[in-house]
Design an enzyme around this catalytic site. Structure first.
Site, PDB file in Angstrom:
ATOM      1  N   GLY A  77       2.112  -4.566  -8.673  1.00  0.00           N
ATOM      2  CA  GLY A  77       3.463  -5.052  -8.409  1.00  0.00           C
ATOM      3  C   GLY A  77       4.289  -5.058  -9.678  1.00  0.00           C
ATOM      4  N   CYS A 104      -4.437  -4.011 -10.922  1.00  0.00           N
ATOM      5  CA  CYS A 104      -3.327  -4.247 -11.854  1.00  0.00           C
ATOM      6  C   CYS A 104      -2.792  -5.674 -11.687  1.00  0.00           C
ATOM      7  CB  CYS A 104      -2.246  -3.189 -11.660  1.00  0.00           C
ATOM      8  SG  CYS A 104      -1.100  -3.059 -13.050  1.00  0.00           S
ATOM      9  N   TYR A 105      -1.599  -5.853 -11.111  1.00  0.00           N
ATOM     10  CA  TYR A 105      -1.075  -7.202 -10.882  1.00  0.00           C
ATOM     11  C   TYR A 105      -2.064  -8.031 -10.067  1.00  0.00           C
ATOM     12  CZ  TYR A 105       2.032 -10.962  -9.329  1.00  0.00           C
ATOM     13  OH  TYR A 105       2.592 -12.197  -9.060  1.00  0.00           O
ATOM     14  N   HIS A 191      -5.177   2.025 -12.040  1.00  0.00           N
ATOM     15  CA  HIS A 191      -4.846   2.347 -10.646  1.00  0.00           C
ATOM     16  C   HIS A 191      -5.797   3.422 -10.123  1.00  0.00           C
ATOM     17  CE1 HIS A 191      -1.048   0.073 -10.193  1.00  0.00           C
ATOM     18  NE2 HIS A 191      -0.993   0.220 -11.520  1.00  0.00           N
ATOM     19  N   GLU A 193      -6.168   4.391  -7.180  1.00  0.00           N
ATOM     20  CA  GLU A 193      -5.629   5.082  -6.012  1.00  0.00           C
ATOM     21  C   GLU A 193      -4.854   6.349  -6.346  1.00  0.00           C
ATOM     22  OE1 GLU A 193      -2.435   1.962  -7.062  1.00  0.00           O
ATOM     23  OE2 GLU A 193      -4.606   2.218  -7.211  1.00  0.00           O
ATOM     24  N   GLY A 246      10.036  18.452  18.198  1.00  0.00           N
ATOM     25  CA  GLY A 246       9.410  19.735  17.926  1.00  0.00           C
ATOM     26  C   GLY A 246       8.518  19.721  16.707  1.00  0.00           C
ATOM     27  N   GLY A 247       8.534  18.617  15.949  1.00  0.00           N
ATOM     28  CA  GLY A 247       7.656  18.488  14.800  1.00  0.00           C
ATOM     29  C   GLY A 247       6.259  18.104  15.224  1.00  0.00           C
ATOM     30  N   ASP A 249       4.635  15.389  14.692  1.00  0.00           N
ATOM     31  CA  ASP A 249       4.479  14.010  15.160  1.00  0.00           C
ATOM     32  C   ASP A 249       4.813  13.883  16.646  1.00  0.00           C
ATOM     33  OD1 ASP A 249       3.985  13.570  12.482  1.00  0.00           O
ATOM     34  OD2 ASP A 249       6.013  12.860  12.071  1.00  0.00           O
ATOM     35  N   SER A 250       6.019  14.278  17.015  1.00  0.00           N
ATOM     36  CA  SER A 250       6.421  14.122  18.414  1.00  0.00           C
ATOM     37  C   SER A 250       5.668  15.083  19.331  1.00  0.00           C
ATOM     38  CB  SER A 250       7.933  14.320  18.571  1.00  0.00           C
ATOM     39  OG  SER A 250       8.325  15.631  18.255  1.00  0.00           O
ATOM     40  N   LYS A 397       0.376  11.195   8.025  1.00  0.00           N
ATOM     41  CA  LYS A 397       0.706  12.536   8.514  1.00  0.00           C
ATOM     42  C   LYS A 397      -0.529  13.415   8.712  1.00  0.00           C
ATOM     43  CE  LYS A 397       4.347  14.281   8.793  1.00  0.00           C
ATOM     44  NZ  LYS A 397       5.287  14.530   9.914  1.00  0.00           N
TER      45      LYS A 397
END
Length: 541
Positions: A77, A104-105, A191, A193, A246-247, A249-250, A397
């Site tokens: 943070g 970290c924080y 970090h 990640e 049309g992507g 996801d949908s 995604k």
């Protein structure tokens, strides 16, 4: 024993005895203290095939008990723990008996609340640093000594709480990793990640598997199976209207819903005038003829362009577009309906980036900064006439892509580069007009054609054009021109949360530039954006 390393999330076969409810019980909770990388931690946890979720740092011990996570991670943070009003977690967390990892924080907060000291030091540490390992057990198993980890701090732990021991240090940071083994409390100043940390994922896997005793149950098959069950239970015999773009996801959502409820689903494609060249026609044909899923096509181009006429603020654009989307769906549903539910392909990063989960109830101030609202999250009107169904809202995604493949979505859609919901409206900076839309469509088509022709479409996360609201002087055929510049934006990324600009070949840049300047009327200059995320974002608005 630690489960074998898998190449990515959701690859292992599902257990037939475990549904999504069981998967959620096998979870790691990330408490967010305002870090822009909290979702990245969640993403790294999921790469171990264990479910993870980001919650506010205000989550209470009672709430955590109800969730019953296998482990808790405290994020980084922007604050210092000794600042007045610095965010604090419920101190009862240390007595839950659940393993905790502070990053970290998060580590500094752990130290402070348990009786240690954190102070501002003369020498901060930013960027790459070699860690020297003092205790290679538990958290640092299989982490190589003198490997690179990513640092970003000006404060340091100067006194450890009672019972804590040192795991690793660096030249500038005496306490780079710490542990209280008996209570499974761990902290790292770096970090793990971020991709720059060489053995960061190994550390995360140690925490997830060795310390939290999780099993890799977060799989595609389990998600699909339980999602279908939940959709059927929620929808019953009601009808659902899907906002189809049309992507990936949908489209994945359309396939998933169609498998779950069949003809109770109606897909509607709203052509808002902000799509890329020839895409609306191609999309409707593809779903009708190849997928055999009916799509109601609505031409609302003029309506949407009018809705944002004269608007230059990107947040206002998004909200107006989102508002107009819902209104069109409400109106068209009366013609096609009635419908009880509106389905959206909202993803987890959309929710995190748009959420106001860390707003202080007294001051109204946020701990984490909202990057941008998403049209399907932040732009929904309060008088929404539909109930929402968003089965993908817990996925990233690449997880959606895996789900899409597993239920038969064609690769041409699965591998389609991300395209924002507001479309070209947020790739035109400033006011959006039909003239600018036509210019950007032509330029964008050239970018996509040449990226495909060069064979690097799947090597980059996104490649697109941006139109700036300025003009510059140029020369064409001995004539002075005063026309728009096009910004070419090509980035590489794993999940869209961080990104680096793509080093595409100079001759390809030259080809794209020459074609745009020669073929697109109203453009006389092409520039290349070499900004990564952060400090920039992938999209310009």
């Amino acid at each position: 024993m630690t489960p074998p390393i898998e190449p990515s999330v959701l690859d292992a076969p599902a257990s037939t005895s475990q549904g999504f409810d069981a998967l959620e019980r096998q979870m790691i909770v990330i408490l967010d203290f305002g870090s822009q990388y909290s979702e990245l931690i969640a993403r790294r946890i999921r790469e171990t095939q264990v479910y993870s979720e980001v919650l506010s740092y205000r989550t209470t011990v009672e709430q955590l008990r109800q969730l019953n996570p296998k482990g808790i991670i405290l994020s980084g943070g922007p604050n210092s723990v000794y600042d007045q009003g610095a965010p604090q977690c419920d101190p009862g967390i240390w007595e839950l008996g659940i393993p905790v990892l502070g990053v970290c924080y998060g580590m500094q907060l752990m130290v402070q609340q348990l009786g240690g000291s954190v102070e501002r030091t003369d020498r901060g540490e930013y960027g790459k640093a070699k860690i020297e390992i003092d205790d290679p057990t538990d958290l640092l198993t299989n982490v190589e000594d003198n490997s690179i980890m990513w640092m970003s701090h000006g404060d340091s732990v100067t006194k450890l709480p009672e019972g804590f021991g040192l795991l690793a240090h660096t030249t500038n940071t005496p306490c780079a990793a710490i542990a209280e083994h008996d209570r499974n409390l761990y902290g790292v100043q770096f970090h793990p990640e971020v991709v720059h940390s060489q053995f960061g994922q190994a550390l995360i896997r140690n925490f997830v598997y060795h310390i939290c005793k999780c099993e890799p149950t977060w799989t595609t098959e389990a998600f699909v199976e339980e999602s279908i069950r939940e959709i059927r239970a929620k929808i019953g015999d009601k009808r659902v209207l899907l906002a189809l773009s049309g992507g990936v996801d949908s489209s994945t959502l359309a396939f998933l819903l169609h498998r779950a409820i069949g003809d109770q689903l109606t897909c509607m494609f709203i052509d808002q005038g902000f799509m890329r060249k020839l895409e609306p026609e191609r999309l409707v044909k593809l779903f009708h003829e190849q997928f055999h899923i009916d799509v109601a096509y609505v031409n609302a181009r003029e309506r949407f362009v009018d809705a944002i006429a004269g608007i230059t603020d990107p947040e206002e654009k998004r909200k107006r577009i989102g508002h107009e989307f819902i209104r069109v769906f409400e109106e068209e549903s009366k013609r096609l309906g009635p419908f009880d539910y509106l389905a959206q392909g909202t993803l987890y990063p959309d929710v995190i980036e748009s959420a106001d989960t860390n707003v202080d109830p007294q001051t109204g101030e946020r701990v984490a900064v909202k990057i941008k609202s998403h049209h399907n999250v932040g732009g929904l009107p309060k008088d929404l006439q539909f109930k929402l169904v968003e089965p993908l809202r817990k996925l990233f995604k690449d997880e959606v892509r895996k789900v899409g493949r597993s239920i038969g979505l064609p690769e041409e859609i699965v591998n389609r580069q991300p395209f924002p919901g507001p479309g070209l409206a947020i790739r035109i900076l400033g006011e959006v007009t039909n003239e600018k839309l036509n210019i950007l469509r032509d330029a964008d088509l050239i970018v996509r054609q040449e990226i495909n022709r060069a064979g690097i479409y799947h090597d980059v996360w996104q490649a697109f054009a941006v139109l700036l609201p300025v003009r510059s002087v140029g020369v064409m055929g001995d004539q002075r021109t005063y026309a728009y510049p096009i910004v070419l934006r090509c980035v590489k990324s794993e999940d869209g949360m961080t990104a680096d600009w793509a080093r595409i070949p100079y001759d390809l840049l030259e080809t794209i530039s020459n074609r745009i300047v020669n073929e697109v009327k109203g453009v006389n200059r092409v520039v290349y954006d070499i900004t990564s995320k952060p400090p920039g974002t992938i999209e310009w608005e």
